[in-house]
Motif scaffolding. Structure first.
Motif, PDB file in Angstrom:
ATOM      1  N   ALA A 217     -10.471  -0.685   9.268  1.00 36.37           N
ATOM      2  CA  ALA A 217     -10.560  -0.476   7.823  1.00 36.37           C
ATOM      3  C   ALA A 217      -9.495   0.482   7.291  1.00 36.37           C
ATOM      4  N   PRO A 218      -9.200   1.616   7.939  1.00 35.18           N
ATOM      5  CA  PRO A 218      -8.166   2.516   7.396  1.00 35.18           C
ATOM      6  C   PRO A 218      -6.811   1.828   7.237  1.00 35.18           C
ATOM      7  N   ALA A 219      -6.408   1.038   8.229  1.00 34.11           N
ATOM      8  CA  ALA A 219      -5.121   0.335   8.137  1.00 34.11           C
ATOM      9  C   ALA A 219      -5.142  -0.678   7.001  1.00 34.11           C
ATOM     10  N   PHE A 220      -6.273  -1.348   6.805  1.00 39.78           N
ATOM     11  CA  PHE A 220      -6.361  -2.334   5.738  1.00 39.78           C
ATOM     12  C   PHE A 220      -6.420  -1.672   4.360  1.00 39.78           C
ATOM     13  N   VAL A 221      -6.987  -0.479   4.274  1.00 45.52           N
ATOM     14  CA  VAL A 221      -6.972   0.245   2.999  1.00 45.52           C
ATOM     15  C   VAL A 221      -5.537   0.592   2.618  1.00 45.52           C
ATOM     16  N   VAL A 222      -4.756   1.084   3.574  1.00 44.20           N
ATOM     17  CA  VAL A 222      -3.343   1.385   3.321  1.00 44.20           C
ATOM     18  C   VAL A 222      -2.615   0.106   2.910  1.00 44.20           C
ATOM     19  N   PHE A 223      -2.862  -0.967   3.644  1.00 39.39           N
ATOM     20  CA  PHE A 223      -2.223  -2.243   3.338  1.00 39.39           C
ATOM     21  C   PHE A 223      -2.579  -2.704   1.923  1.00 39.39           C
ATOM     22  N   ALA A 224      -3.865  -2.630   1.566  1.00 44.84           N
ATOM     23  CA  ALA A 224      -4.322  -3.111   0.262  1.00 44.84           C
ATOM     24  C   ALA A 224      -3.716  -2.301  -0.879  1.00 44.84           C
ATOM     25  N   LEU A 225      -3.664  -0.982  -0.723  1.00 48.87           N
ATOM     26  CA  LEU A 225      -3.104  -0.136  -1.779  1.00 48.87           C
ATOM     27  C   LEU A 225      -1.621  -0.450  -2.009  1.00 48.87           C
ATOM     28  N   LEU A 226      -0.890  -0.611  -0.923  1.00 47.61           N
ATOM     29  CA  LEU A 226       0.520  -0.954  -1.049  1.00 47.61           C
ATOM     30  C   LEU A 226       0.695  -2.365  -1.609  1.00 47.61           C
ATOM     31  N   TYR A 227      -0.196  -3.252  -1.212  1.00 52.65           N
ATOM     32  CA  TYR A 227      -0.091  -4.649  -1.644  1.00 52.65           C
ATOM     33  C   TYR A 227      -0.329  -4.780  -3.144  1.00 52.65           C
ATOM     34  N   VAL A 228      -1.249  -3.988  -3.690  1.00 54.06           N
ATOM     35  CA  VAL A 228      -1.493  -4.014  -5.134  1.00 54.06           C
ATOM     36  C   VAL A 228      -0.220  -3.657  -5.889  1.00 54.06           C
ATOM     37  N   VAL A 229       0.492  -2.654  -5.407  1.00 63.15           N
ATOM     38  CA  VAL A 229       1.756  -2.266  -6.040  1.00 63.15           C
ATOM     39  C   VAL A 229       2.758  -3.415  -5.968  1.00 63.15           C
ATOM     40  N   LEU A 230       2.846  -4.062  -4.810  1.00 61.46           N
ATOM     41  CA  LEU A 230       3.776  -5.175  -4.644  1.00 61.46           C
ATOM     42  C   LEU A 230       3.409  -6.355  -5.542  1.00 61.46           C
ATOM     43  N   VAL A 231       2.116  -6.586  -5.723  1.00 63.41           N
ATOM     44  CA  VAL A 231       1.665  -7.675  -6.609  1.00 63.41           C
ATOM     45  C   VAL A 231       2.146  -7.426  -8.035  1.00 63.41           C
ATOM     46  N   VAL A 232       2.009  -6.184  -8.496  1.00 67.71           N
ATOM     47  CA  VAL A 232       2.460  -5.847  -9.846  1.00 67.71           C
ATOM     48  C   VAL A 232       3.963  -6.059  -9.972  1.00 67.71           C
ATOM     49  N   LEU A 233       4.717  -5.567  -8.989  1.00 65.48           N
ATOM     50  CA  LEU A 233       6.169  -5.701  -9.028  1.00 65.48           C
ATOM     51  C   LEU A 233       6.595  -7.170  -8.949  1.00 65.48           C
ATOM     52  N   ALA A 234       5.911  -7.949  -8.123  1.00 65.06           N
ATOM     53  CA  ALA A 234       6.272  -9.360  -7.961  1.00 65.06           C
ATOM     54  C   ALA A 234       5.954 -10.171  -9.204  1.00 65.06           C
ATOM     55  N   SER A 235       4.981  -9.719  -9.990  1.00 63.52           N
ATOM     56  CA  SER A 235       4.546 -10.470 -11.171  1.00 63.52           C
ATOM     57  C   SER A 235       5.380 -10.156 -12.411  1.00 63.52           C
ATOM     58  N   ILE A 236       6.118  -9.048 -12.391  1.00 61.57           N
ATOM     59  CA  ILE A 236       6.852  -8.637 -13.593  1.00 61.57           C
ATOM     60  C   ILE A 236       7.969  -9.618 -13.962  1.00 61.57           C
ATOM     61  N   PRO A 237       8.841 -10.016 -13.029  1.00 62.06           N
ATOM     62  CA  PRO A 237       9.948 -10.899 -13.434  1.00 62.06           C
ATOM     63  C   PRO A 237       9.522 -12.363 -13.478  1.00 62.06           C
ATOM     64  N   ALA A 238       8.627 -12.692 -14.418  1.00 60.95           N
ATOM     65  CA  ALA A 238       8.180 -14.084 -14.602  1.00 60.95           C
ATOM     66  C   ALA A 238       7.583 -14.668 -13.322  1.00 60.95           C
ATOM     67  N   MET A 239       6.902 -13.843 -12.532  1.00 56.07           N
ATOM     68  CA  MET A 239       6.246 -14.245 -11.289  1.00 56.07           C
ATOM     69  C   MET A 239       7.232 -14.653 -10.192  1.00 56.07           C
TER      70      MET A 239
END
Length: 264
Positions: A217-239
């Motif tokens: 779970a700790p590794a997946f929490v780190v992964f999830a938090l970073l992934y949320v940031v990447l999702v936002v960044l990936a979605s900004i330039p017209a997906m």
């Protein structure tokens, strides 16, 4: 093929995988692959290896992503049946892409054909994985809708505070949905790789995937938090960023499987 013959799934020098010990092995049923506990920082390492997998063959990954997204969009144009078919086939394609990631890790040819590599002798358990995931998602969705309706009804009974209660209920239902979906995602995260590489049945793979995810779970929490940031960044330039993030995600899935189950 990785042009410089390096394994994109090799750990960074400061992120070497620790040797498993007696407390970090989990074997619910004899014959199943061992899972182990890794450091929380491996969540970042999985994403790094996912990126390495992408840059090993960016052109192939972009074509695979475009084909997959196109297929999903076309299927979803068909009412109801298309959504069901897309969900069922998702696990089949993920299973195939796991074999593609393994090919990259071994310096073997990697190509678009890995997108449908799951349509072989393991297609039935992979389809069952998709079906179980679909049923669980629908059940959770119905429960969230029911809870939302109840919350809206209660808010309507409060004449003055009704709107405030309703606004507070919206993020609350979102949090509830995430909490309910988390165990489902844990159960399917490693499951395609376990079905394809270890000849496991769908339910057995989901069970092992869930407990392996839980103990990490700790590794997946780190992964999830970073992934949320990447999702936002990936979605900004017209997906368009998803042309990179989806391949990175598949690579990270394989990297985490290889790490947690100590696969060469």
């Amino acid at each position: 093929m990785n042009p410089d013959d390096r394994n994109p799934f090799e750990s960074a020098p400061d992120a070497a995988r620790p040797a498993p010990d007696g407390d970090s092995a989990f074997r619910p049923v004899a014959g199943e692959p061992d899972s182990r506990t890794v450091d929380a920082g491996q969540g970042l390492e999985w994403l790094r290896q996912g990126w390495q997998a992408f840059i090993a063959a960016p052109g192939v990954w972009v074509v695979i992503t475009l084909l997959w997204v196109t297929a999903v969009v076309v299927l979803n144009l068909v009412p109801l049946f298309g959504m069901i078919a897309a969900t069922l086939l998702a696990m089949v394609t993920v299973g195939g892409l796991m074999t593609g990631c393994r090919a990259l890790s071994r310096g073997e040819p990697f190509g678009v054909h890995h997108l449908w590599a799951g349509f072989g002798d393991r297609i039935n358990p992979l389809l069952l994985l998709g079906g179980l995931y679909l049923l669980a998602s629908l059940a959770i969705g119905m429960l969230v809708v029911l809870l939302s309706a109840i919350g809206a009804g209660l808010a309507g009974l409060a004449a003055v505070a009704g709107l405030a209660m309703l606004m507070a209920a919206i993020p609350a239902m979102f949090i509830v949905a995430i909490m309910l979906m988390a165990p489902v995602l844990m159960a399917v995260w490693f499951a395609p790789a376990l079905v394809v590489f270890h000849d496991m049945k769908a339910l057995e793979a989901m069970k092992l995937s869930f407990f392996a995810s839980l103990r990490n779970a700790p590794a997946f929490v780190v992964f999830a938090l970073l992934y949320v940031v990447l999702v936002v960044l990936a979605s900004i330039p017209a997906m368009l960023g998803w042309l990179v993030l989806l391949p990175v995600t598949f690579g990270a899935m394989y990297a985490s499987y290889r790490d947690v189950f100590n696969q060469a």
